[in-house]
Design an enzyme around this catalytic site. Structure first.
Site, mmCIF file in Angstrom:
data_model
loop_
_atom_site.group_PDB
_atom_site.id
_atom_site.type_symbol
_atom_site.label_atom_id
_atom_site.label_comp_id
_atom_site.label_asym_id
_atom_site.label_seq_id
_atom_site.Cartn_x
_atom_site.Cartn_y
_atom_site.Cartn_z
ATOM 1 C CG HIS A 279 -10.329 22.958 67.336
ATOM 2 N ND1 HIS A 279 -10.017 22.556 66.054
ATOM 3 C CD2 HIS A 279 -10.978 24.151 67.211
ATOM 4 C CE1 HIS A 279 -10.460 23.472 65.187
ATOM 5 N NE2 HIS A 279 -11.045 24.442 65.865
ATOM 6 C CG ASP B 58 -16.061 25.159 63.000
ATOM 7 O OD1 ASP B 58 -16.721 25.689 63.920
ATOM 8 O OD2 ASP B 58 -14.906 25.535 62.679
ATOM 9 C CG HIS C 276 -11.550 26.945 62.384
ATOM 10 N ND1 HIS C 276 -12.592 27.680 62.928
ATOM 11 C CD2 HIS C 276 -10.630 27.836 61.940
ATOM 12 C CE1 HIS C 276 -12.304 28.974 62.817
ATOM 13 N NE2 HIS C 276 -11.139 29.094 62.219
ATOM 14 C CG ASP D 178 -16.312 28.852 62.184
ATOM 15 O OD1 ASP D 178 -16.822 27.977 61.451
ATOM 16 O OD2 ASP D 178 -15.572 28.579 63.152
#
Ligand SMILES: [Zn+2]
Length: 286
Positions: free
Chosen positions: A117, A153, A155, A232
């Site tokens: 991120h 991931d 996200h 995740d």
């Protein structure tokens, strides 16, 4: 099976915030699990040193200065004393994993903080320096012609996408939950391919999106694969509403190593107590 190479450093467990899901035990319990398992042998390795010159491939000088300032970045991403040095260790582990991947050794960088991120000039989403983007730019700057980032991931790796967008010689592929944090990655753009699954998707539906990402990787035919390995999308993960099981991460390891390209993998997210089992399943797939 060849020796698995695990890169880690206990200094990456030396910061935490009360109640934060991105916690030192993610690494500690995984190291313990990997040391106890008898299915394959592991050589434990240390991070490479990192220069500012390398960090500046992906980040601004202002960002490197900002990491030293005792002020939180956002609610998810607090300042910690020495976080700039700890994030640099994660970058150094990523660079070491690149080197080993290029030598065709199965390798995994088991470090925190995660990185995908972090943008050129902003720490966010538990991430301070973008280890993956830095490493890919370092590879492209030293002889690699075609590199791909495969980010599973749950996200979207908004930072990796922003840094690598339209950079020649690379492609960014992400499979993630949408709607979900950070709200980006809703469409393909330039050299970036985004595949999304809504919250509550079935395992089969999520795997279909993963397969689309793998097809893009196959078409691009890179000479280096960097994997942003986040665990995740797991069914018991507290930060998503997906339903993957350990065997799906095993399958991902098999699929990715099946391309038979130089490859390295970095830990991104994964917040359930079963993280060690998920990482072990992935490594067995490799
Ligand atoms: Zn994540």
């Amino acid at each position: 099976m060849k020796d698995m190479h695990l890169i880690t450093d206990p200094r990456c467990t030396q910061y935490h915030s009360q109640g934060h899901p991105e916690r030192p035990s993610r690494i500690q319990t995984t190291v313990k699990k990997l040391k106890e398992q008898k299915e394959f042998s592991i050589s434990w390795e240390k991070p490479d040193p990192v220069s500012d010159e390398i960090l500046l491939r992906a980040h601004t000088a202002d960002h490197l200065t900002r990491l030293k300032k005792a002020e939180d970045f956002d609610g998810d991403t607090p300042f910690h004393s020495g976080i700039d040095k700890i994030a640099q260790l994660a970058v150094g582990a990523s660079l070491a994993s690149l080197r080993m991947g290029q030598d065709r050794k199965p390798v995994f960088s088991l470090m925190r903080p995660p990185g995908h991120h972090a943008t050129q000039d902003r720490a966010m989403g538990f991430c301070y320096l973008n280890s993956m983007a830095i490493t890919i730019l370092e590879a492209l700057g030293s002889g690699t012609e075609k590199a791909v980032v495969f980010d599973f991931d749950v996200h979207h790796g908004n930072g990796t996408e922003a840094i690598l967008l339209d950079k020649p010689g690379c492609m960014y592929i992400s499979i993630h939950q949408y709607p979900g944090y950070p709200g980006t990655g809703t469409r393909h753009q330039g050299n970036c391919r985004n595949f999304t699954a809504p919250p509550g998707s079935s395992r089969a539906a999520y795997r279909e999106e993963l397969k689309k990402g793998l097809e893009e990787l196959h078409k691009f035919n890179p000479d280096l694969i960097g994997v942003s390995a986040g665990f995740d999308a797991y069914t018991k993960d507290p930060l998503s509403q997906q339903q993957l099981e350990a065997e799906d991460f095993h399958w991902l390891g098999e699929q990715l190593s099946g391309f038979k390209k130089p490859m390295f993998s970095l830990l991104e997210g994964g917040y359930s107590d079963d993280l060690p089992d998920l990482i072990l399943a992935y490594l067995k797939g490799l």
